[in-house]
Design an enzyme around this catalytic site. Structure first.
Site, PDB file in Angstrom:
ATOM      1  N   LYS A 115       0.746  -1.111  -0.139  1.00 44.80           N
ATOM      2  CA  LYS A 115       0.063  -0.111  -0.144  1.00 44.80           C
ATOM      3  C   LYS A 115       0.948   1.071  -0.179  1.00 44.80           C
ATOM      4  O   LYS A 115       0.371   2.323  -0.579  1.00 44.80           O
ATOM      5  CB  LYS A 115      -0.972  -0.093   1.244  1.00 44.80           C
ATOM      6  CG  LYS A 115      -2.101  -1.009   1.000  1.00 44.80           C
ATOM      7  CD  LYS A 115      -3.187  -1.027   2.193  1.00 44.80           C
ATOM      8  CE  LYS A 115      -4.143  -1.990   2.249  1.00 44.80           C
ATOM      9  NZ  LYS A 115      -3.877  -3.065   1.893  1.00 44.80           N
ATOM     10  N   GLU A 199      -3.788   6.720   8.546  1.00 47.32           N
ATOM     11  CA  GLU A 199      -4.545   7.398   7.744  1.00 47.32           C
ATOM     12  C   GLU A 199      -5.999   8.144   8.625  1.00 47.32           C
ATOM     13  O   GLU A 199      -6.144   7.550   9.829  1.00 47.32           O
ATOM     14  CB  GLU A 199      -5.325   6.620   6.509  1.00 47.32           C
ATOM     15  CG  GLU A 199      -4.310   6.364   5.699  1.00 47.32           C
ATOM     16  CD  GLU A 199      -5.196   5.510   4.375  1.00 47.32           C
ATOM     17  OE1 GLU A 199      -4.719   5.371   3.477  1.00 47.32           O
ATOM     18  OE2 GLU A 199      -6.257   5.047   4.819  1.00 47.32           O
ATOM     19  N   HIS A 234     -15.112  -6.605   6.671  1.00 50.34           N
ATOM     20  CA  HIS A 234     -14.197  -5.902   5.775  1.00 50.34           C
ATOM     21  C   HIS A 234     -13.961  -6.593   4.507  1.00 50.34           C
ATOM     22  O   HIS A 234     -13.041  -6.150   3.591  1.00 50.34           O
ATOM     23  CB  HIS A 234     -12.628  -5.417   6.384  1.00 50.34           C
ATOM     24  CG  HIS A 234     -12.489  -4.733   7.530  1.00 50.34           C
ATOM     25  ND1 HIS A 234     -13.069  -3.363   7.470  1.00 50.34           N
ATOM     26  CD2 HIS A 234     -12.423  -4.927   8.868  1.00 50.34           C
ATOM     27  CE1 HIS A 234     -12.855  -2.848   8.807  1.00 50.34           C
ATOM     28  NE2 HIS A 234     -12.737  -3.948   9.480  1.00 50.34           N
ATOM     29  N   ARG A 291      -5.357  -7.907 -10.571  1.00 50.00           N
ATOM     30  CA  ARG A 291      -5.885  -9.266 -11.099  1.00 50.00           C
ATOM     31  C   ARG A 291      -7.224  -8.850 -11.437  1.00 50.00           C
ATOM     32  O   ARG A 291      -7.827  -7.954 -11.470  1.00 50.00           O
ATOM     33  CB  ARG A 291      -5.517 -10.263 -10.088  1.00 50.00           C
ATOM     34  CG  ARG A 291      -6.539  -9.765  -8.719  1.00 50.00           C
ATOM     35  CD  ARG A 291      -6.546 -10.769  -7.633  1.00 50.00           C
ATOM     36  NE  ARG A 291      -6.980 -10.362  -6.335  1.00 50.00           N
ATOM     37  CZ  ARG A 291      -8.405  -9.823  -5.917  1.00 50.00           C
ATOM     38  NH1 ARG A 291      -9.238  -9.975  -6.859  1.00 50.00           N
ATOM     39  NH2 ARG A 291      -8.437  -9.255  -4.724  1.00 50.00           N
TER      40      ARG A 291
END
Length: 496
Positions: A115, A199, A234, A291
């Site tokens: 990330k 974040e 999630h 993908r």
């Protein structure tokens, strides 16, 4: 490209094989000992057993897959999703063996697989980012100061993470250090990499992703968005295309940003750029999946494109046959992931025998699956049985078709997410588009389905009582009918 090996199993393996067959390409299945009688094994032109049931000894062993290619003469490998589909080391192994991977380069996978490096690549094109740190946290006091600057609540995220692992929400500064240590520990355990970053926590987020395609000639297009906000743990359960909240102006800006993210790593093949959308409809880059996505059918239905065929053409070196201006959204599509899970028990996975398995049919209904009646749901792999997709001229029609399809889908022997899907389709928040990733926490509980089941049981009981009364009345009337009357009826019937 005359023969392709599919390095996967279940519904995605079958889905890839069907497109390959339509293109006149032979297919090779690989399978574990647990999948010896699986549908994808029977459908393929050839099949090779690559090991025991555990994926760590079969589907995740790249060397065995390369060996199966050499054994069968397959020239290319399609990894599907999951397993080795985003593994840069495997992509290099394929390239070094002189084979073609139907997917992006190992370098693109590597950058987007982390990330932090993905954010760094996206920043080259000034893609909007959620305020936070742009590097892994190494200095705890400094990170705490940055968290205070960003403002609580904040989100601690694993750099190599996914599926909600290595993720912690911190509401106040006093809890920061403890939650940081827990996040690092979980990230190390899950991914072998304890790198984390922070974040600003978006309190009412929507999960919007953009499908992109890039060829080897420098052409990159986006195929519009998918709304993926209905999630549990999630992880997505229901997806739709297009989103019910994006304006055309936001859609254009998000699409352009997704293309720029792909361009930042010279992306080839099918990929997905994921964004978070806040309550003000401001969007921020999250990550890129290198993908084919589980939810790709909804994009296929609204664009009329076969994404697997597009992947194969790109891998063969062909240029995209269309530009961005040629693409448009037609209608609306919704996908429900039919998991072998019990929604009434916190979505815990369920295993067992598919005693009954009948899929819905009719206009606007598509089922991508890899099971049939009498088969066992194995414990070794992801619990998804099928993907149920409906298409309509607009969102309302797609929703009503989904409800009808769920009612027609007959599965017994295991618990599934079908009843949860119906609950969502009928909920006012979903129907009006007023939901976010907290839908399950805000609106759903096991009591929701129990109440519905009790209502259905009550209706069934009432119907049974009424039916019994009617039969009793009919028998009584029959018993009191004069014999001569019966004889006359029979005689009339006989004579006629």
């Amino acid at each position: 490209m005359n023969k392709i090996l599919i390095a996967n199993r279940g519904e995605i393996a079958l889905r890839i094989m069907r497109s390959a067959r339509e293109m006149g390409i032979k297919t090779v299945a690989v399978y574990s000992e647990a999948d010896r009688d699986a549908l994808h094994v029977r459908y393929a032109d050839e099949a090779v057993c690559i090991g025991p049931a555990a994926s760590s000894q079969s589907y995740l062993v790249g060397e065995k897959i390369i060996e199966a290619c050499k054994l069968t003469g397959a020239e290319a490998i399609h990894p599907g999703y999951g397993f080795l589909s985003e593994n840069a080391a495997f992509a290099r192994l394929v390239r070094d063996a002189g084979l073609i991977l139907i997917g992006p380069s190992p370098e693109a996978m590597e950058i987007m697989g982390n990330k932090l490096s993905a954010k760094a690549a996206a920043l080259k094109y000034n893609i909007p980012m959620v305020p936070g740190t742009e590097e892994a946290i190494t200095d705890l006091p400094e990170a705490k100061l940055r968290a205070v600057e960003v403002g609580f609540p904040i989100l601690i995220k694993a750099a190599a993470g996914g599926g909600g692992k290595g993720m912690r929400i911190v509401d106040k500064a006093e809890d920061f250090e403890e939650q940081m240590q827990l996040a690092v520990s979980e990230a190390k355990s899950a991914f072998g990499d304890g790198s984390v970053f922070i974040e600003r926590y978006v309190s009412s987020p929507r999960h919007i992703e953009i499908q992109v395609l890039g060829d080897t000639h420098g052409n990159i297009v986006h195929l519009f968005e998918r709304e993926c906000s209905i999630q549990r743990r999630h992880q997505k359960v229901i997806e739709e295309a297009p989103s019910s909240v994006l304006t055309e102006e936001i859609r254009l800006r998000m699409g352009a940003c997704a293309v720029d993210v792909a361009r930042a790593v010279d992306y080839t093949g099918a990929g997905t750029v994921e964004f978070i959308l806040d309550e003000n409809l401001d969007f921020f880059f999250l990550e890129m999946n290198t993908r084919l996505q589980v939810e790709h059918p909804v994009t296929e239905l609204i664009t009329g494109l076969d994404l697997v065929k597009e992947q194969i053409r790109i891998a063969r070196g062909e240029a995209l046959s269309y530009g961005q201006s040629d693409l448009e959204i037609r209608g609306h599509a919704i996908e429900l992931r039919v998991y072998a899970e019990d929604p009434e028990n916190n979505f815990l996975p369920d295993i067992g025998l598919l005693q009954t398995y009948r899929t819905p049919k009719g206009n606007g209904v598509r089922v991508d699956d890899g099971f049939e009646q009498g088969m066992e749901i194995p414990i070794y792999y992801d619990p998804m049985i099928a993907k149920l997709i409906t298409y309509g001229g607009d969102r309302a029609e797609a929703i009503e078709r989904m409800i009808r399809a769920i009612d027609e889908y007959d599965i017994t022997g295991i618990k599934t997410t079908l009843n949860f899907g119906k609950f969502v389709m009928q909920h006012p928040a979903f129907r009006t588009g007023s939901f976010d990733t907290h839908f399950v926490g805000n609106f759903f509980s096991s009591d929701s389905l129990k109440a519905e089941a009790e209502d259905e049981a009550m209706l069934a009981a009432i119907f049974a009582v009424q039916s019994f009364k009617k039969k009793t009345v009919a028998k009584t009337a029959s018993a009191t009918t004069p014999a001569s009357g019966v004889w006359r009826k029979n005689r009339i019937k006989f004579n006629s």
